[in-house]
Every structure is written in structure tokens, then in C-alpha cells.
Design a protein around this motif. Structure first.
Motif, mmCIF file in Angstrom:
data_model
loop_
_atom_site.group_PDB
_atom_site.id
_atom_site.type_symbol
_atom_site.label_atom_id
_atom_site.label_comp_id
_atom_site.label_asym_id
_atom_site.label_seq_id
_atom_site.Cartn_x
_atom_site.Cartn_y
_atom_site.Cartn_z
ATOM 1 N N PHE A 141 0.824 -1.209 0.000
ATOM 2 C CA PHE A 141 0.000 0.000 0.000
ATOM 3 C C PHE A 141 0.864 1.267 0.000
ATOM 4 C CE2 PHE A 141 -2.667 -3.380 1.714
ATOM 5 C CZ PHE A 141 -3.677 -3.338 0.771
ATOM 6 N N ILE A 142 2.002 1.217 0.672
ATOM 7 C CA ILE A 142 2.951 2.336 0.601
ATOM 8 C C ILE A 142 3.513 2.427 -0.816
ATOM 9 C CG2 ILE A 142 5.206 3.180 1.381
ATOM 10 C CD1 ILE A 142 4.476 2.045 4.169
ATOM 11 N N ALA A 143 3.861 1.269 -1.388
ATOM 12 C CA ALA A 143 4.432 1.239 -2.745
ATOM 13 C C ALA A 143 3.457 1.802 -3.766
ATOM 14 C CB ALA A 143 4.842 -0.185 -3.113
ATOM 15 N N ILE A 144 2.196 1.356 -3.718
ATOM 16 C CA ILE A 144 1.246 1.858 -4.722
ATOM 17 C C ILE A 144 0.896 3.324 -4.455
ATOM 18 C CG2 ILE A 144 0.315 -0.406 -5.297
ATOM 19 C CD1 ILE A 144 -2.181 0.300 -3.655
ATOM 20 N N GLY A 145 0.947 3.731 -3.199
ATOM 21 C CA GLY A 145 0.740 5.151 -2.886
ATOM 22 C C GLY A 145 1.826 6.015 -3.491
ATOM 23 N N ILE A 146 3.078 5.542 -3.393
ATOM 24 C CA ILE A 146 4.207 6.278 -3.977
ATOM 25 C C ILE A 146 4.073 6.312 -5.490
ATOM 26 C CG2 ILE A 146 6.708 6.227 -4.367
ATOM 27 C CD1 ILE A 146 6.941 5.090 -1.479
ATOM 28 N N ILE A 147 3.794 5.154 -6.097
ATOM 29 C CA ILE A 147 3.679 5.078 -7.561
ATOM 30 C C ILE A 147 2.547 5.972 -8.056
ATOM 31 C CG2 ILE A 147 3.070 3.544 -9.483
ATOM 32 C CD1 ILE A 147 4.606 1.307 -7.919
ATOM 33 N N ALA A 148 1.384 5.902 -7.404
ATOM 34 C CA ALA A 148 0.243 6.732 -7.821
ATOM 35 C C ALA A 148 0.533 8.213 -7.589
ATOM 36 C CB ALA A 148 -1.020 6.301 -7.071
ATOM 37 N N GLY A 149 1.165 8.535 -6.459
ATOM 38 C CA GLY A 149 1.494 9.932 -6.166
ATOM 39 C C GLY A 149 2.478 10.520 -7.155
ATOM 40 N N VAL A 150 3.513 9.757 -7.475
ATOM 41 C CA VAL A 150 4.500 10.213 -8.458
ATOM 42 C C VAL A 150 3.834 10.405 -9.816
ATOM 43 C CG1 VAL A 150 6.534 9.470 -9.775
ATOM 44 C CG2 VAL A 150 6.524 9.257 -7.289
ATOM 45 N N THR A 151 2.981 9.461 -10.188
ATOM 46 C CA THR A 151 2.273 9.583 -11.466
ATOM 47 C C THR A 151 1.410 10.836 -11.484
ATOM 48 O OG1 THR A 151 2.253 7.185 -11.747
ATOM 49 C CG2 THR A 151 0.665 8.446 -13.044
ATOM 50 N N PHE A 152 0.657 11.065 -10.405
ATOM 51 C CA PHE A 152 -0.199 12.248 -10.344
ATOM 52 C C PHE A 152 0.623 13.526 -10.496
ATOM 53 C CE2 PHE A 152 -2.362 15.726 -8.216
ATOM 54 C CZ PHE A 152 -3.619 15.666 -8.800
ATOM 55 N N LEU A 153 1.730 13.603 -9.769
ATOM 56 C CA LEU A 153 2.561 14.814 -9.831
ATOM 57 C C LEU A 153 3.162 15.020 -11.221
ATOM 58 C CD1 LEU A 153 4.384 14.672 -6.379
ATOM 59 C CD2 LEU A 153 2.595 16.272 -7.099
ATOM 60 N N LEU A 154 3.722 13.953 -11.801
ATOM 61 C CA LEU A 154 4.363 14.105 -13.108
ATOM 62 C C LEU A 154 3.349 14.390 -14.218
ATOM 63 C CD1 LEU A 154 7.212 11.441 -12.931
ATOM 64 C CD2 LEU A 154 7.409 13.926 -12.853
ATOM 65 N N VAL A 155 2.189 13.752 -14.145
ATOM 66 C CA VAL A 155 1.166 14.020 -15.162
ATOM 67 C C VAL A 155 0.614 15.438 -14.992
ATOM 68 C CG1 VAL A 155 -1.119 13.320 -16.021
ATOM 69 C CG2 VAL A 155 0.617 11.598 -15.543
ATOM 70 N N THR A 156 0.521 15.916 -13.772
ATOM 71 C CA THR A 156 0.105 17.301 -13.543
ATOM 72 C C THR A 156 1.122 18.267 -14.151
ATOM 73 O OG1 THR A 156 -1.093 16.711 -11.530
ATOM 74 C CG2 THR A 156 -0.468 19.021 -11.787
ATOM 75 N N VAL A 157 2.396 17.991 -13.950
ATOM 76 C CA VAL A 157 3.450 18.814 -14.562
ATOM 77 C C VAL A 157 3.325 18.769 -16.083
ATOM 78 C CG1 VAL A 157 5.941 19.009 -14.929
ATOM 79 C CG2 VAL A 157 5.051 18.667 -12.622
ATOM 80 N N ALA A 158 3.118 17.574 -16.627
ATOM 81 C CA ALA A 158 2.966 17.439 -18.080
ATOM 82 C C ALA A 158 1.765 18.224 -18.583
ATOM 83 C CB ALA A 158 2.826 15.963 -18.456
ATOM 84 N N LEU A 159 0.689 18.197 -17.822
ATOM 85 C CA LEU A 159 -0.506 18.945 -18.187
ATOM 86 C C LEU A 159 -0.231 20.443 -18.213
ATOM 87 C CD1 LEU A 159 -3.594 18.979 -18.681
ATOM 88 C CD2 LEU A 159 -3.866 18.996 -16.189
ATOM 89 N N LEU A 160 0.484 20.927 -17.203
ATOM 90 C CA LEU A 160 0.752 22.359 -17.101
ATOM 91 C C LEU A 160 1.723 22.857 -18.169
ATOM 92 C CD1 LEU A 160 0.955 22.638 -13.205
ATOM 93 C CD2 LEU A 160 -0.959 23.287 -14.701
ATOM 94 N N ILE A 161 2.677 22.017 -18.555
ATOM 95 C CA ILE A 161 3.659 22.469 -19.547
ATOM 96 C C ILE A 161 3.406 21.909 -20.940
ATOM 97 C CG2 ILE A 161 5.467 22.815 -17.831
ATOM 98 C CD1 ILE A 161 6.733 20.190 -18.734
#
Length: 194
Positions: A141-161
Motif C-alpha cells: 500500500f505504501i508502494a502503490i501510494g508512492i507510484i500513484a502519487g508520483v504519477t499524479f505529480l508528473l502528469v500534472t506537470v505534463a498537463l501544465l507544460i
């Protein structure tokens, strides 16, 4: 695997979603509204979190049989995923050379179905990674939280730029994902041999 490994896996897994978000931002710019834009980071992160969990539970059924080989299996999966990314890069380059610009002139609509298909396609790799997390000392659950969180952050960055950087950065993001997966494959293979 440690937290840094999980973080790097999250970065590598999210590179396809990162590249797709940039592509979506340029391809569907005329049909995107705020709701559709923010659906991308949420959906990609959700799928990148759920798929490793499914893979983990499938893998835990067979862990006793493969425990001694898990390092080789992990390395093999990462090598295969790296190969898939490289194959996709080559395929996209060939399509670009053959003049795929005719479709770019059409107005495309960004729909929920397109997003769901993209989310499934980009998270298949995460399903395979979930199998490798069976041997991890870190909670799934920690692992999938990290993976999902990283994905959310990077996709948000991709969306903004994405609207400004276009397809070129998306192509480089895919290269970064391939390099990270290859490095993780080599690391796991070396650890299995030693």
C-alpha cells in the motif's frame, strides 16, 4: 527494494502517461476543458495505483514457487518493459517518417473512452511491476501510494507544460522511462547474480 527503488519505478511507469498527457494537450487542445484536463492526472494515477495491486495479489499466489528466482524475474520483466518502450519509440518514428501528418490536421475530440483506453494501456506495465513487489519489504500500500502519487505529480506537470513544449518533450520523456527501467533491470540482475 527500498523507497528510492519504488520512487524510481513510479517515475519510470509514469513516463508513458507523462508523454501521453503532453500529446493530449497538443492533439486535443481544442476540445479540452478544465474538467477533462484534470481527469488525466487523476485517472492515470488511479490506474497506476490499482494495477500494481492486482499484480501483487496475482504474484503472491505463486511467490513460494519463484522466491529464489525473483531477482531474475524482476530483471526480466524490466528488460521486457524497456524493450516494449524502445519498440514503441521505433514504431512511432517510422509512422512519423511515413507522413502521419494527415491525421494531425483533423479536429480530435478528447473523450472519457480515449482517456480510459490510454490509462489501461499505460498501466499494463504497472501490473507486471506489481508481481515484482511481492518480494519487497515495503508494504504494497505504501508502494502503490508512492507510484500513484508520483504519477499524479508528473502528469500534472505534463498537463501544465504540455501546451508549450509539444510532442518533442513527450518523446524525450519516453526515453527517460526506458533508461530508468533499463537501469532498474540491470540493478536487479546484478543483485540476483551476487
Amino acid at each position: 527494494m527500498n523507497i528510492l527503488d519504488i520512487f524510481l519505478i513510479g517515475v519510470a511507469l509514469s513516463m508513458d502517461a507523462f508523454a501521453l498527457t503532453i500529446a493530449n494537450s497538443t492533439t486535443y487542445k481544442n476540445s479540452l476543458n478544465r474538467k477533462k484536463e484534470w481527469a488525466m492526472p487523476v485517472t492515470f494515477a488511479l490506474f497506476q495505483g490499482v494495477m500494481p495491486l492486482i499484480g501483487y495479489y496475482i504474484g503472491s499466489l505463486f511467490f513460494g514457487y519463484v522466491e529464489g528466482y525473483i531477482g531474475y524475474i524482476t530483471a526480466g520483466i524490466f528488460f521486457i518493459l524497456t524493450g516494449k518502450i524502445v519498440f514503441d519509440i521505433i514504431k512511432d518514428a517510422k509512422a512519423e517518417k511515413s507522413g502521419g501528418n494527415e491525421q494531425d490536421k483533423k479536429v480530435h475530440k478528447f473523450t472519457v473512452w480515449i482517456l480510459l483506453i490510454q490509462a489501461v494501456a499505460t498501466s499494463i506495465d504497472a501490473l507486471a511491476v506489481g508481481v515484482t513487489l511481492v518480494s519487497s519489504t515495503i508494504s504494497i500500500f505504501i508502494a502503490i501510494g508512492i507510484i500513484a502519487g508520483v504519477t499524479f505529480l508528473l502528469v500534472t506537470v505534463a498537463l501544465l507544460i504540455g501546451k508549450y513544449l509539444g510532442v518533442v518533450l513527450g518523446k524525450y520523456a519516453t526515453y527517460v522511462g526506458a533508461i530508468l527501467l533499463f537501469a532498474l533491470a540491470v540493478k536487479n540482475l546484478v543483485q540476483a547474480i551476487i
